[in-house]
Design a protein around this motif. Structure first.
Motif, PDB file in Angstrom:
ATOM      1  N   GLY A  96       0.790  -1.222   0.000  1.00  0.00           N
ATOM      2  CA  GLY A  96       0.000   0.000   0.000  1.00  0.00           C
ATOM      3  C   GLY A  96       0.824   1.275   0.000  1.00  0.00           C
ATOM      4  O   GLY A  96       0.313   2.337  -0.395  1.00  0.00           O
ATOM      5  N   ARG A 100      -1.199   3.334  -2.287  1.00  0.00           N
ATOM      6  CA  ARG A 100      -2.077   4.232  -1.526  1.00  0.00           C
ATOM      7  C   ARG A 100      -1.272   4.886  -0.397  1.00  0.00           C
ATOM      8  O   ARG A 100      -1.540   4.635   0.782  1.00  0.00           O
ATOM      9  N   GLU A 102      -1.252   7.674   1.027  1.00  0.00           N
ATOM     10  CA  GLU A 102      -1.971   8.455   2.029  1.00  0.00           C
ATOM     11  C   GLU A 102      -2.592   7.558   3.094  1.00  0.00           C
ATOM     12  O   GLU A 102      -2.727   7.957   4.255  1.00  0.00           O
ATOM     13  N   ALA A 103      -2.952   6.351   2.739  1.00  0.00           N
ATOM     14  CA  ALA A 103      -3.558   5.419   3.697  1.00  0.00           C
ATOM     15  C   ALA A 103      -2.521   4.611   4.459  1.00  0.00           C
ATOM     16  O   ALA A 103      -2.841   4.001   5.483  1.00  0.00           O
ATOM     17  N   TYR A 104      -1.291   4.591   3.969  1.00  0.00           N
ATOM     18  CA  TYR A 104      -0.232   3.796   4.595  1.00  0.00           C
ATOM     19  C   TYR A 104       0.931   4.703   5.004  1.00  0.00           C
ATOM     20  O   TYR A 104       2.101   4.376   4.813  1.00  0.00           O
ATOM     21  N   ALA A 227      -8.396   4.307  10.502  1.00  0.00           N
ATOM     22  CA  ALA A 227      -7.735   4.629   9.234  1.00  0.00           C
ATOM     23  C   ALA A 227      -7.210   3.376   8.543  1.00  0.00           C
ATOM     24  O   ALA A 227      -7.289   3.246   7.312  1.00  0.00           O
ATOM     25  N   VAL A 228      -6.684   2.450   9.338  1.00  0.00           N
ATOM     26  CA  VAL A 228      -6.175   1.196   8.764  1.00  0.00           C
ATOM     27  C   VAL A 228      -7.326   0.357   8.232  1.00  0.00           C
ATOM     28  O   VAL A 228      -7.237  -0.253   7.160  1.00  0.00           O
ATOM     29  N   GLU A 230     -10.191   1.450   7.086  1.00  0.00           N
ATOM     30  CA  GLU A 230     -10.667   2.056   5.844  1.00  0.00           C
ATOM     31  C   GLU A 230      -9.727   1.745   4.679  1.00  0.00           C
ATOM     32  O   GLU A 230     -10.176   1.453   3.560  1.00  0.00           O
ATOM     33  N   GLY A 231      -8.430   1.824   4.937  1.00  0.00           N
ATOM     34  CA  GLY A 231      -7.468   1.509   3.887  1.00  0.00           C
ATOM     35  C   GLY A 231      -7.568   0.056   3.449  1.00  0.00           C
ATOM     36  O   GLY A 231      -7.498  -0.261   2.252  1.00  0.00           O
ATOM     37  N   THR A 232      -7.739  -0.834   4.421  1.00  0.00           N
ATOM     38  CA  THR A 232      -7.864  -2.257   4.109  1.00  0.00           C
ATOM     39  C   THR A 232      -9.114  -2.530   3.286  1.00  0.00           C
ATOM     40  O   THR A 232      -9.084  -3.271   2.290  1.00  0.00           O
ATOM     41  N   ALA A 234     -10.646  -0.463   1.360  1.00  0.00           N
ATOM     42  CA  ALA A 234     -10.460   0.101   0.017  1.00  0.00           C
ATOM     43  C   ALA A 234      -9.689  -0.869  -0.875  1.00  0.00           C
ATOM     44  O   ALA A 234     -10.037  -1.077  -2.044  1.00  0.00           O
ATOM     45  N   VAL A 235      -8.631  -1.480  -0.317  1.00  0.00           N
ATOM     46  CA  VAL A 235      -7.862  -2.453  -1.091  1.00  0.00           C
ATOM     47  C   VAL A 235      -8.721  -3.658  -1.436  1.00  0.00           C
ATOM     48  O   VAL A 235      -8.737  -4.140  -2.579  1.00  0.00           O
TER      49      VAL A 235
END
Length: 273
Positions: A96, A100, A102-104, A227-228, A230-232, A234-235
């Motif tokens: 990520g 991504r 911004e998410a990581y 935040a993690v 949401e990032g997960t 999204a992936v």
């Protein structure tokens, strides 16, 4: 001496075994690790990456360091590594960071600190781990069900054994300084397909249940920051083309095909019985 942080985790445990088999002296580091937790001859040292001062005993005599993204002071960890004479750092980061950032941001900060440390380094950006399927262990054991969101979105999950084998290569061989490798499985699979592979490994039906995004998020928030989560999600739900594509770096580093999810499931079927 090679120091392996996170030595009791899915990747770290496999890496310690790889290095021992290759004849390397190894120090296994985790917050709670005992001699009985590691193979004979491996030095076990309890230390916390969140408190770099605790790493002193673990780094004595180290020539290389396998580092996880953990804690908030990567520069402090790396200063202690340099002072101890470490000559190579291998950082296990996340795919990520490239797809991504911004998410990581946390992992990206570790990568930046490693690059600025002045130490020779290699970054391994791992895709999703096949061992994440162990979250299904209890419901599969009790009800023969497996639940996940985005049932038909495919990602090339990587076997932790392949991540460990790749780490062993770059820790022991020259020619990887400054390189960044993205580690994925050999082909994308969907959650529905992974549940079917698990059923085949067990020799019994496993019912797949598709979760809503909201239900999956609520479950994730029990063990990861918002935040993690949401990032997960999204992936998992809207992967980029890069995230959906097998990178081939495992094959290039190891000289063999990456391990498919079905083989991981067969090897770990006992955890689901």
């Amino acid at each position: 001496m090679i120091v392996v942080t996170g030595a009791t985790g899915n990747v770290g445990r496999a890496l310690v075994a790889e290095l021992v088999e290759a004849g390397e002296a190894v120090t296994a580091v985790a917050r709670r690790v005992r001699n009985e937790d590691v193979p004979p001859g491996v030095q076990a040292v309890a230390a916390d990456l969140g408190n770099p001062e605790t790493l002193g005993p673990a780094l004595e005599g180290a020539k290389a360091l396998f580092l996880l993204v953990a804690g908030e002071d990567p520069a402090g960890i790396l200063r202690r590594a340099a002072a101890a004479g470490v000559a190579r750092v291998v950082l296990l980061s996340s795919q990520g960071v490239g797809t991504r950032p911004e998410a990581y941001a946390h992992a990206a900060g570790f990568e930046a600190a490693v690059a600025a440390s002045g130490l020779p380094f290699t970054v391994l950006r791992s895709g999703g781990l096949a061992s994440n399927a162990l979250a299904w262990a209890e419901p599969v054991r009790r009800h023969r069900t497996a639940a996940a969101p985005f049932a038909d979105v495919a990602l090339p999950f990587v076997d932790p054994a392949d991540v460990a084998a790749a780490a062993a290569v770059v820790l022991r061989e020259d020619g990887h300084d400054g390189a960044t490798y993205t580690l994925t499985g050999p082909e994308p699979t969907t959650p529905r397909q992974r549940a079917a592979a698990l059923a085949e490994a067990l020799g019994e039906p496993v019912t797949f249940v598709e979760q809503s995004r909201e239900a999956a998020r609520a479950q994730m928030l029990q063990f990861m920051p918002a935040a993690v989560a949401e990032g997960t999600l999204a992936v998992l739900g809207t992967p980029t083309p890069q995230e959906q594509t097998a990178s081939g770096d495992v094959e290039r580093l190891l000289g063999r095909p990456a391990i498919p999810f079905a083989a991981w499931a067969a090897r770990h079927a006992a955890a689901f019985r």
